[in-house]
Motif scaffolding. Sequence first.
Motif, PDB file in Angstrom:
ATOM      1  N   GLU A   1       0.856  -1.190   0.000  1.00  0.00           N
ATOM      2  CA  GLU A   1       0.000   0.000   0.000  1.00  0.00           C
ATOM      3  C   GLU A   1       0.891   1.239   0.000  1.00  0.00           C
ATOM      4  O   GLU A   1       1.958   1.239   0.614  1.00  0.00           O
ATOM      5  CB  GLU A   1      -0.912   0.055   1.235  1.00  0.00           C
ATOM      6  N   THR A   2       0.413   2.275  -0.671  1.00  0.00           N
ATOM      7  CA  THR A   2       1.136   3.545  -0.753  1.00  0.00           C
ATOM      8  C   THR A   2       0.171   4.678  -0.442  1.00  0.00           C
ATOM      9  O   THR A   2      -0.976   4.642  -0.899  1.00  0.00           O
ATOM     10  CB  THR A   2       1.725   3.733  -2.175  1.00  0.00           C
ATOM     11  N   ARG A   3       0.641   5.653   0.334  1.00  0.00           N
ATOM     12  CA  ARG A   3      -0.219   6.804   0.620  1.00  0.00           C
ATOM     13  C   ARG A   3      -0.549   7.510  -0.683  1.00  0.00           C
ATOM     14  O   ARG A   3       0.351   7.817  -1.468  1.00  0.00           O
ATOM     15  CB  ARG A   3       0.488   7.774   1.574  1.00  0.00           C
ATOM     16  N   PRO A   4      -1.833   7.732  -0.947  1.00  0.00           N
ATOM     17  CA  PRO A   4      -2.177   8.344  -2.241  1.00  0.00           C
ATOM     18  C   PRO A   4      -1.687   9.783  -2.336  1.00  0.00           C
ATOM     19  O   PRO A   4      -1.594  10.491  -1.335  1.00  0.00           O
ATOM     20  CB  PRO A   4      -3.707   8.291  -2.262  1.00  0.00           C
ATOM     21  N   SER A   5      -1.336  10.169  -3.545  1.00  0.00           N
ATOM     22  CA  SER A   5      -0.968  11.557  -3.812  1.00  0.00           C
ATOM     23  C   SER A   5      -2.071  12.137  -4.681  1.00  0.00           C
ATOM     24  O   SER A   5      -2.465  11.532  -5.669  1.00  0.00           O
ATOM     25  CB  SER A   5       0.370  11.620  -4.547  1.00  0.00           C
ATOM     26  N   PHE A   6      -2.562  13.284  -4.295  1.00  0.00           N
ATOM     27  CA  PHE A   6      -3.639  13.888  -5.077  1.00  0.00           C
ATOM     28  C   PHE A   6      -3.098  15.017  -5.957  1.00  0.00           C
ATOM     29  O   PHE A   6      -3.840  15.848  -6.446  1.00  0.00           O
ATOM     30  CB  PHE A   6      -4.759  14.359  -4.138  1.00  0.00           C
ATOM     31  N   LYS A   7      -1.745  15.001  -6.157  1.00  0.00           N
ATOM     32  CA  LYS A   7      -1.118  15.989  -7.041  1.00  0.00           C
ATOM     33  C   LYS A   7      -0.590  15.264  -8.271  1.00  0.00           C
ATOM     34  O   LYS A   7       0.053  14.228  -8.155  1.00  0.00           O
ATOM     35  CB  LYS A   7       0.066  16.673  -6.336  1.00  0.00           C
ATOM     36  N   ALA A   8      -0.830  15.824  -9.429  1.00  0.00           N
ATOM     37  CA  ALA A   8      -0.374  15.217 -10.686  1.00  0.00           C
ATOM     38  C   ALA A   8       1.148  15.101 -10.682  1.00  0.00           C
ATOM     39  O   ALA A   8       1.859  16.040 -10.314  1.00  0.00           O
ATOM     40  CB  ALA A   8      -0.830  16.056 -11.869  1.00  0.00           C
ATOM     41  N   GLY A   9       1.634  13.925 -11.088  1.00  0.00           N
ATOM     42  CA  GLY A   9       3.085  13.722 -11.219  1.00  0.00           C
ATOM     43  C   GLY A   9       3.801  13.448  -9.911  1.00  0.00           C
ATOM     44  O   GLY A   9       5.012  13.247  -9.888  1.00  0.00           O
ATOM     45  N   VAL A  10       3.089  13.448  -8.795  1.00  0.00           N
ATOM     46  CA  VAL A  10       3.717  13.194  -7.485  1.00  0.00           C
ATOM     47  C   VAL A  10       3.310  11.804  -7.000  1.00  0.00           C
ATOM     48  O   VAL A  10       2.132  11.501  -6.889  1.00  0.00           O
ATOM     49  CB  VAL A  10       3.287  14.251  -6.434  1.00  0.00           C
ATOM     50  N   THR A  11       4.303  10.958  -6.745  1.00  0.00           N
ATOM     51  CA  THR A  11       4.004   9.643  -6.169  1.00  0.00           C
ATOM     52  C   THR A  11       4.780   9.487  -4.875  1.00  0.00           C
ATOM     53  O   THR A  11       5.942   9.914  -4.784  1.00  0.00           O
ATOM     54  CB  THR A  11       4.386   8.488  -7.125  1.00  0.00           C
ATOM     55  N   ASN A  12       4.148   8.907  -3.891  1.00  0.00           N
ATOM     56  CA  ASN A  12       4.793   8.671  -2.604  1.00  0.00           C
ATOM     57  C   ASN A  12       5.488   7.312  -2.607  1.00  0.00           C
ATOM     58  O   ASN A  12       5.174   6.449  -3.422  1.00  0.00           O
ATOM     59  CB  ASN A  12       3.745   8.712  -1.487  1.00  0.00           C
ATOM     60  N   LYS A  13       6.422   7.164  -1.673  1.00  0.00           N
ATOM     61  CA  LYS A  13       7.090   5.867  -1.521  1.00  0.00           C
ATOM     62  C   LYS A  13       6.121   4.884  -0.870  1.00  0.00           C
ATOM     63  O   LYS A  13       5.220   5.286  -0.135  1.00  0.00           O
ATOM     64  CB  LYS A  13       8.345   6.023  -0.654  1.00  0.00           C
ATOM     65  N   VAL A  14       6.356   3.610  -1.127  1.00  0.00           N
ATOM     66  CA  VAL A  14       5.499   2.561  -0.563  1.00  0.00           C
ATOM     67  C   VAL A  14       5.522   2.653   0.970  1.00  0.00           C
ATOM     68  O   VAL A  14       6.571   2.836   1.578  1.00  0.00           O
ATOM     69  CB  VAL A  14       5.935   1.166  -1.078  1.00  0.00           C
ATOM     70  N   SER A  15       4.335   2.572   1.577  1.00  0.00           N
ATOM     71  CA  SER A  15       4.208   2.728   3.035  1.00  0.00           C
ATOM     72  C   SER A  15       4.126   1.396   3.760  1.00  0.00           C
ATOM     73  O   SER A  15       4.533   1.280   4.912  1.00  0.00           O
ATOM     74  CB  SER A  15       2.926   3.493   3.382  1.00  0.00           C
ATOM     75  N   LEU A  16       3.525   0.408   3.075  1.00  0.00           N
ATOM     76  CA  LEU A  16       3.186  -0.837   3.761  1.00  0.00           C
ATOM     77  C   LEU A  16       3.455  -2.028   2.859  1.00  0.00           C
ATOM     78  O   LEU A  16       3.134  -1.995   1.672  1.00  0.00           O
ATOM     79  CB  LEU A  16       1.684  -0.803   4.121  1.00  0.00           C
ATOM     80  N   LEU A  17       4.062  -3.056   3.437  1.00  0.00           N
ATOM     81  CA  LEU A  17       4.240  -4.346   2.755  1.00  0.00           C
ATOM     82  C   LEU A  17       3.454  -5.372   3.557  1.00  0.00           C
ATOM     83  O   LEU A  17       3.660  -5.512   4.765  1.00  0.00           O
ATOM     84  CB  LEU A  17       5.723  -4.725   2.716  1.00  0.00           C
ATOM     85  N   GLN A  18       2.507  -6.054   2.874  1.00  0.00           N
ATOM     86  CA  GLN A  18       1.721  -7.088   3.550  1.00  0.00           C
ATOM     87  C   GLN A  18       2.194  -8.461   3.090  1.00  0.00           C
ATOM     88  O   GLN A  18       2.246  -8.726   1.892  1.00  0.00           O
ATOM     89  CB  GLN A  18       0.234  -6.956   3.208  1.00  0.00           C
ATOM     90  N   LEU A  19       2.539  -9.305   4.046  1.00  0.00           N
ATOM     91  CA  LEU A  19       2.880 -10.698   3.775  1.00  0.00           C
ATOM     92  C   LEU A  19       2.025 -11.544   4.700  1.00  0.00           C
ATOM     93  O   LEU A  19       2.066 -11.376   5.920  1.00  0.00           O
ATOM     94  CB  LEU A  19       4.370 -10.954   4.025  1.00  0.00           C
ATOM     95  N   SER A  20       1.212 -12.422   4.117  1.00  0.00           N
ATOM     96  CA  SER A  20       0.237 -13.164   4.906  1.00  0.00           C
ATOM     97  C   SER A  20       0.378 -14.668   4.751  1.00  0.00           C
ATOM     98  O   SER A  20       0.545 -15.182   3.650  1.00  0.00           O
ATOM     99  CB  SER A  20      -1.184 -12.753   4.491  1.00  0.00           C
ATOM    100  N   THR A  21       0.275 -15.362   5.879  1.00  0.00           N
ATOM    101  CA  THR A  21       0.108 -16.809   5.876  1.00  0.00           C
ATOM    102  C   THR A  21      -1.413 -17.027   5.962  1.00  0.00           C
ATOM    103  O   THR A  21      -2.165 -16.071   6.155  1.00  0.00           O
ATOM    104  CB  THR A  21       0.801 -17.449   7.103  1.00  0.00           C
ATOM    105  N   PRO A  22      -1.902 -18.255   5.855  1.00  0.00           N
ATOM    106  CA  PRO A  22      -3.345 -18.452   6.026  1.00  0.00           C
ATOM    107  C   PRO A  22      -3.850 -18.021   7.415  1.00  0.00           C
ATOM    108  O   PRO A  22      -5.009 -17.681   7.577  1.00  0.00           O
ATOM    109  CB  PRO A  22      -3.527 -19.959   5.816  1.00  0.00           C
ATOM    110  N   GLU A  23      -2.959 -18.020   8.417  1.00  0.00           N
ATOM    111  CA  GLU A  23      -3.368 -17.718   9.800  1.00  0.00           C
ATOM    112  C   GLU A  23      -3.009 -16.317  10.271  1.00  0.00           C
ATOM    113  O   GLU A  23      -3.690 -15.756  11.134  1.00  0.00           O
ATOM    114  CB  GLU A  23      -2.714 -18.707  10.790  1.00  0.00           C
ATOM    115  N   THR A  24      -1.919 -15.761   9.764  1.00  0.00           N
ATOM    116  CA  THR A  24      -1.416 -14.473  10.271  1.00  0.00           C
ATOM    117  C   THR A  24      -0.992 -13.572   9.121  1.00  0.00           C
ATOM    118  O   THR A  24      -0.287 -14.012   8.218  1.00  0.00           O
ATOM    119  CB  THR A  24      -0.189 -14.690  11.199  1.00  0.00           C
TER     120      THR A  24
END
Length: 197
Positions: free
Chosen positions: A51-74
């Motif tokens: 997931e990345t925090r959205p940028s509402f300005k044209a041409g501006v992208t934020n760095k990735v904020s969150l990496l999700q890694l999931s097992t079936p349980e956690t």
Amino acid sequence: MTFLPTISNDEVAALPTAEFAGRIVVVDDESKIEAACRDLSSCTVVGFDTETRPSFKAGVTNKVSLLQLSTPETCYLFRLNRIRLDNRILKILTAKRIVKVGADVAGDMRSLHVLRSFREQGFVDLQQLAAGSGIEEKSLRKLAAITLGLRVSKAQRLSNWEAATLTPQQMMYAAVDAWICIEILRRLERRGDDKRG
């Protein structure tokens, strides 16, 4: 079992909402990385998303904020705006023996490569796999609807992923996005077994 090639937004909206019933662990401190990565490295298949925090300005992208890694349980939520993309995390992302399954993996990788250079291995992209099963849809929301009969909520997608604390709604959204990839993969593989059997 054959899958529908497409599904309408109205049909998706009528489906029950996907909920992750497992444990959600926020990894926002270096001290929490070891235990998370130890659990993940014992798995053969892991759900993957970012997931990345959205940028509402044209041409501006934020760095990735969150990496999700999931097992079936956690599901582990690595807050990359708080911790670095540690070597222990990279060990999971570069391990051939651990299958990491996501949708639009290339897009997520571009975001992660901005933070650090590494050679990912063992990734499966559901978009490519689904196309081989006759599914024309590409979004995770529609893939989940077609294969599992579940609706993935997109209500939190444009929320602030760099907030001081993630809300329970954000945590559930992020966990579902990673975990459901495992479930879609299982369903697609089961269909392949049915066809062969």
